[in-house]
Motif scaffolding. Structure first.
Motif, PDB file in Angstrom:
ATOM      1  N   ASP A  36     -30.124   1.813   2.345  1.00 32.02           N
ATOM      2  CA  ASP A  36     -30.723   3.134   2.537  1.00 32.02           C
ATOM      3  C   ASP A  36     -29.911   4.237   1.874  1.00 32.02           C
ATOM      4  OD1 ASP A  36     -32.782   2.072   4.073  1.00 32.02           O
ATOM      5  OD2 ASP A  36     -31.553   2.129   5.884  1.00 32.02           O
ATOM      6  N   GLY A  37     -28.984   3.872   1.001  1.00 38.89           N
ATOM      7  CA  GLY A  37     -28.148   4.864   0.349  1.00 38.89           C
ATOM      8  C   GLY A  37     -28.816   5.469  -0.867  1.00 38.89           C
ATOM      9  N   LYS A  38     -27.980   6.050  -1.734  1.00 35.88           N
ATOM     10  CA  LYS A  38     -28.534   6.757  -2.887  1.00 35.88           C
ATOM     11  C   LYS A  38     -29.165   5.815  -3.902  1.00 35.88           C
ATOM     12  CE  LYS A  38     -24.095   6.934  -5.349  1.00 35.88           C
ATOM     13  NZ  LYS A  38     -23.121   7.837  -6.020  1.00 35.88           N
ATOM     14  N   TYR A  39     -28.889   4.491  -3.791  1.00 33.68           N
ATOM     15  CA  TYR A  39     -29.459   3.530  -4.720  1.00 33.68           C
ATOM     16  C   TYR A  39     -30.607   2.738  -4.091  1.00 33.68           C
ATOM     17  CZ  TYR A  39     -25.276   4.381  -7.529  1.00 33.68           C
ATOM     18  OH  TYR A  39     -24.289   4.965  -8.279  1.00 33.68           O
ATOM     19  N   SER A  40     -31.194   3.247  -3.019  1.00 34.71           N
ATOM     20  CA  SER A  40     -32.204   2.482  -2.285  1.00 34.71           C
ATOM     21  C   SER A  40     -33.467   2.241  -3.106  1.00 34.71           C
ATOM     22  CB  SER A  40     -32.565   3.201  -0.980  1.00 34.71           C
ATOM     23  OG  SER A  40     -33.068   4.499  -1.247  1.00 34.71           O
ATOM     24  N   ASN A  41     -33.713   3.016  -4.168  1.00 31.85           N
ATOM     25  CA  ASN A  41     -34.907   2.828  -4.993  1.00 31.85           C
ATOM     26  C   ASN A  41     -34.623   2.065  -6.280  1.00 31.85           C
ATOM     27  OD1 ASN A  41     -36.668   4.235  -3.236  1.00 31.85           O
ATOM     28  ND2 ASN A  41     -35.927   6.192  -4.027  1.00 31.85           N
ATOM     29  N   VAL A  42     -33.432   1.510  -6.388  1.00 35.38           N
ATOM     30  CA  VAL A  42     -33.069   0.753  -7.580  1.00 35.38           C
ATOM     31  C   VAL A  42     -33.924  -0.510  -7.681  1.00 35.38           C
ATOM     32  CG1 VAL A  42     -31.234  -0.637  -8.621  1.00 35.38           C
ATOM     33  CG2 VAL A  42     -30.725   1.619  -7.705  1.00 35.38           C
ATOM     34  N   ARG A  43     -34.396  -0.806  -8.887  1.00 30.23           N
ATOM     35  CA  ARG A  43     -35.172  -2.011  -9.142  1.00 30.23           C
ATOM     36  C   ARG A  43     -34.233  -3.181  -9.380  1.00 30.23           C
ATOM     37  NH1 ARG A  43     -40.587  -1.030 -12.269  1.00 30.23           N
ATOM     38  NH2 ARG A  43     -40.268  -3.260 -12.512  1.00 30.23           N
ATOM     39  N   ALA A  44     -34.705  -4.382  -9.066  1.00 25.85           N
ATOM     40  CA  ALA A  44     -33.950  -5.610  -9.334  1.00 25.85           C
ATOM     41  C   ALA A  44     -34.880  -6.576 -10.060  1.00 25.85           C
ATOM     42  CB  ALA A  44     -33.433  -6.218  -8.038  1.00 25.85           C
ATOM     43  N   ASP A  45     -34.576  -6.887 -11.313  1.00 27.66           N
ATOM     44  CA  ASP A  45     -35.415  -7.771 -12.114  1.00 27.66           C
ATOM     45  C   ASP A  45     -34.570  -8.828 -12.810  1.00 27.66           C
ATOM     46  OD1 ASP A  45     -38.028  -6.731 -11.738  1.00 27.66           O
ATOM     47  OD2 ASP A  45     -37.575  -5.063 -13.078  1.00 27.66           O
ATOM     48  N   PHE A  46     -35.121 -10.036 -12.876  1.00 21.97           N
ATOM     49  CA  PHE A  46     -34.529 -11.056 -13.732  1.00 21.97           C
ATOM     50  C   PHE A  46     -35.001 -10.787 -15.157  1.00 21.97           C
ATOM     51  CE2 PHE A  46     -34.079 -12.899  -9.607  1.00 21.97           C
ATOM     52  CZ  PHE A  46     -32.923 -13.666  -9.680  1.00 21.97           C
ATOM     53  N   ALA A  47     -34.071 -10.937 -16.100  1.00 26.19           N
ATOM     54  CA  ALA A  47     -34.390 -10.518 -17.465  1.00 26.19           C
ATOM     55  C   ALA A  47     -33.534 -11.271 -18.473  1.00 26.19           C
ATOM     56  CB  ALA A  47     -34.151  -9.017 -17.614  1.00 26.19           C
ATOM     57  N   GLU A  48     -34.000 -11.240 -19.723  1.00 30.38           N
ATOM     58  CA  GLU A  48     -33.178 -11.626 -20.858  1.00 30.38           C
ATOM     59  C   GLU A  48     -32.579 -10.336 -21.405  1.00 30.38           C
ATOM     60  OE1 GLU A  48     -35.835 -13.746 -23.423  1.00 30.38           O
ATOM     61  OE2 GLU A  48     -35.496 -15.651 -22.395  1.00 30.38           O
ATOM     62  N   VAL A  49     -31.246 -10.310 -21.509  1.00 32.96           N
ATOM     63  CA  VAL A  49     -30.548  -9.087 -21.879  1.00 32.96           C
ATOM     64  C   VAL A  49     -29.799  -9.316 -23.194  1.00 32.96           C
ATOM     65  CG1 VAL A  49     -29.134  -7.221 -20.974  1.00 32.96           C
ATOM     66  CG2 VAL A  49     -30.207  -8.816 -19.389  1.00 32.96           C
ATOM     67  N   HIS A  50     -29.847  -8.345 -24.082  1.00 35.30           N
ATOM     68  CA  HIS A  50     -29.347  -8.515 -25.439  1.00 35.30           C
ATOM     69  C   HIS A  50     -28.081  -7.695 -25.681  1.00 35.30           C
ATOM     70  CE1 HIS A  50     -33.315 -10.223 -25.918  1.00 35.30           C
ATOM     71  NE2 HIS A  50     -33.861  -9.061 -25.593  1.00 35.30           N
ATOM     72  N   THR A  51     -27.117  -8.319 -26.386  1.00 37.19           N
ATOM     73  CA  THR A  51     -25.891  -7.618 -26.754  1.00 37.19           C
ATOM     74  C   THR A  51     -25.949  -7.169 -28.209  1.00 37.19           C
ATOM     75  OG1 THR A  51     -24.782  -9.695 -27.355  1.00 37.19           O
ATOM     76  CG2 THR A  51     -24.459  -8.889 -25.109  1.00 37.19           C
ATOM     77  N   ASN A  52     -25.221  -6.092 -28.498  1.00 34.36           N
ATOM     78  CA  ASN A  52     -25.152  -5.577 -29.872  1.00 34.36           C
ATOM     79  C   ASN A  52     -23.905  -6.126 -30.576  1.00 34.36           C
ATOM     80  OD1 ASN A  52     -22.978  -4.095 -28.868  1.00 34.36           O
ATOM     81  ND2 ASN A  52     -24.190  -2.225 -28.610  1.00 34.36           N
ATOM     82  N   ALA A  53     -23.560  -5.565 -31.717  1.00 38.22           N
ATOM     83  CA  ALA A  53     -22.422  -6.041 -32.502  1.00 38.22           C
ATOM     84  C   ALA A  53     -21.090  -5.854 -31.786  1.00 38.22           C
ATOM     85  CB  ALA A  53     -22.390  -5.320 -33.846  1.00 38.22           C
ATOM     86  N   ASN A  54     -21.068  -4.984 -30.768  1.00 39.56           N
ATOM     87  CA  ASN A  54     -19.859  -4.747 -29.983  1.00 39.56           C
ATOM     88  C   ASN A  54     -19.865  -5.506 -28.662  1.00 39.56           C
ATOM     89  OD1 ASN A  54     -18.780  -2.869 -31.882  1.00 39.56           O
ATOM     90  ND2 ASN A  54     -20.170  -1.296 -31.055  1.00 39.56           N
ATOM     91  N   ALA A  55     -20.797  -6.461 -28.525  1.00 42.84           N
ATOM     92  CA  ALA A  55     -20.938  -7.257 -27.297  1.00 42.84           C
ATOM     93  C   ALA A  55     -21.277  -6.384 -26.094  1.00 42.84           C
ATOM     94  CB  ALA A  55     -19.686  -8.085 -27.032  1.00 42.84           C
ATOM     95  N   GLN A  56     -21.961  -5.271 -26.338  1.00 38.26           N
ATOM     96  CA  GLN A  56     -22.453  -4.417 -25.256  1.00 38.26           C
ATOM     97  C   GLN A  56     -23.944  -4.672 -25.064  1.00 38.26           C
ATOM     98  OE1 GLN A  56     -21.405  -0.656 -27.131  1.00 38.26           O
ATOM     99  NE2 GLN A  56     -19.824  -0.312 -25.574  1.00 38.26           N
ATOM    100  N   PHE A  57     -24.376  -4.701 -23.828  1.00 36.40           N
ATOM    101  CA  PHE A  57     -25.803  -4.843 -23.560  1.00 36.40           C
ATOM    102  C   PHE A  57     -26.524  -3.551 -23.922  1.00 36.40           C
ATOM    103  CE2 PHE A  57     -24.382  -8.174 -20.477  1.00 36.40           C
ATOM    104  CZ  PHE A  57     -25.062  -9.220 -21.076  1.00 36.40           C
ATOM    105  N   TYR A  58     -27.546  -3.679 -24.754  1.00 36.77           N
ATOM    106  CA  TYR A  58     -28.273  -2.496 -25.210  1.00 36.77           C
ATOM    107  C   TYR A  58     -29.767  -2.533 -24.888  1.00 36.77           C
ATOM    108  CZ  TYR A  58     -30.333  -5.225 -29.014  1.00 36.77           C
ATOM    109  OH  TYR A  58     -31.042  -6.161 -29.725  1.00 36.77           O
ATOM    110  N   GLY A  59     -30.309  -3.696 -24.534  1.00 37.81           N
ATOM    111  CA  GLY A  59     -31.734  -3.789 -24.243  1.00 37.81           C
ATOM    112  C   GLY A  59     -32.040  -5.014 -23.421  1.00 37.81           C
ATOM    113  N   LEU A  60     -33.213  -5.009 -22.775  1.00 40.73           N
ATOM    114  CA  LEU A  60     -33.589  -6.131 -21.926  1.00 40.73           C
ATOM    115  C   LEU A  60     -35.095  -6.339 -21.948  1.00 40.73           C
ATOM    116  CD1 LEU A  60     -34.891  -4.969 -18.964  1.00 40.73           C
ATOM    117  CD2 LEU A  60     -32.526  -4.188 -18.754  1.00 40.73           C
ATOM    118  N   MET A  61     -35.495  -7.564 -21.626  1.00 43.21           N
ATOM    119  CA  MET A  61     -36.902  -7.926 -21.457  1.00 43.21           C
ATOM    120  C   MET A  61     -37.033  -8.595 -20.093  1.00 43.21           C
ATOM    121  SD  MET A  61     -40.081  -8.173 -22.578  1.00 43.21           S
ATOM    122  CE  MET A  61     -40.095  -8.080 -24.381  1.00 43.21           C
ATOM    123  N   THR A  62     -37.743  -7.951 -19.161  1.00 42.53           N
ATOM    124  CA  THR A  62     -37.873  -8.498 -17.818  1.00 42.53           C
ATOM    125  C   THR A  62     -38.873  -9.657 -17.809  1.00 42.53           C
ATOM    126  OG1 THR A  62     -39.744  -7.129 -17.080  1.00 42.53           O
ATOM    127  CG2 THR A  62     -37.531  -6.159 -16.944  1.00 42.53           C
TER     128      THR A  62
END
Length: 232
Positions: A36-62
């Motif tokens: 019930d805190g400030k993140y109570s409306n956060v979504r939770a999805d399983f996804a394929e998540v993509h890293t960029n050239a710096n190994a940082q996640f930049y995009g996802l497909m749920t």
């Protein structure tokens, strides 16, 4: 009536360190619990998540087919490979068509290997909390709990894998893929339980499934063996 078919692949020895690493990281990764805190409306999805050239996640497909750019690209220790795709449980706010990520948990995606390649089958019990087929039909998923713990001076690690018992091909052309979860407790103390997820890939050769095919996964639990069945 049906017939059995199969195809030899790499030994399980090559598989086990990868499955072990993926699952351990999913247990150790930053997690998020709704409330019930400030993140109570956060979504939770399983996804394929993509890293960029710096190994940082930049995009996802749920699994629902929603493609999103991550508002602030972020690196995680369990995802060190650049320009790659990982499976994850993503907690995020959707803001102006982008994903404002709160937390991300690694999900193990074990390759499927023939059981006859294995010298000794390990089916130490686990807890099974849930099972479901992804909406995009790319994965069959298991929510599991491992009993775990640590002892001073020891660094044992549990091992998970996915093994194919049989691939039946019926006269109507439909197939039934029979799998078993490999689990070696490997001497790890069982002091407390830790939650994790396993996603079984369903669109990769040689065990690629099509419409009308069936998948069954046998898991040894603390109450005895259970079979989870998925109709593709």
């Amino acid at each position: 009536m049906g017939r059995k078919t199969g195809r030899g692949w790499q030994s399980l020895l090559a598989l086990l360190p990868l499955c072990l690493l993926a699952f351990l990281l999913s247990c150790e990764a930053e997690s998020y619990e709704s409330g019930d805190g400030k993140y109570s409306n956060v979504r939770a999805d399983f996804a394929e998540v993509h890293t960029n050239a710096n190994a940082q996640f930049y995009g996802l497909m749920t699994d629902d087919g929603d493609s999103l750019t991550i508002a602030e690209p972020k690196a995680y220790k369990w995802a060190a490979t650049a320009d790659s795709t990982y499976r994850a449980l993503v907690y995020y706010n959707k803001v102006e068509g982008k994903a404002d990520v709160v937390s991300m948990v690694s999900v193990s995606v074990p390759a499927i290997y023939p059981v006859w390649k294995l010298k000794e089958m390990k089916t130490d019990p686990v807890g099974v909390e849930s099972s479901w087929l992804s909406r995009n039909r790319r994965y069959a998923n298991l929510g599991i709990r491992l009993m775990t713990g640590t002892e001073e001076g020891k660094d044992e690690r549990q091992v998970l894998g996915m093994l194919c018992d049989t691939l039946l091909v019926h006269d109507n052309g439909h197939r039934h893929l029979q799998l078993r979860l490999y689990h070696d407790q490997n001497g790890v103390p069982q002091y407390y339980s830790s939650r994790g997820y396993v996603s079984i890939p369903l669109q990769k050769h040689p065990y690629q499934l099509g419409t009308g095919d069936t998948l069954s996964v046998t898991v040894n639990t603390y109450d005895g063996p259970v079979v989870k069945t998925f109709i593709y």
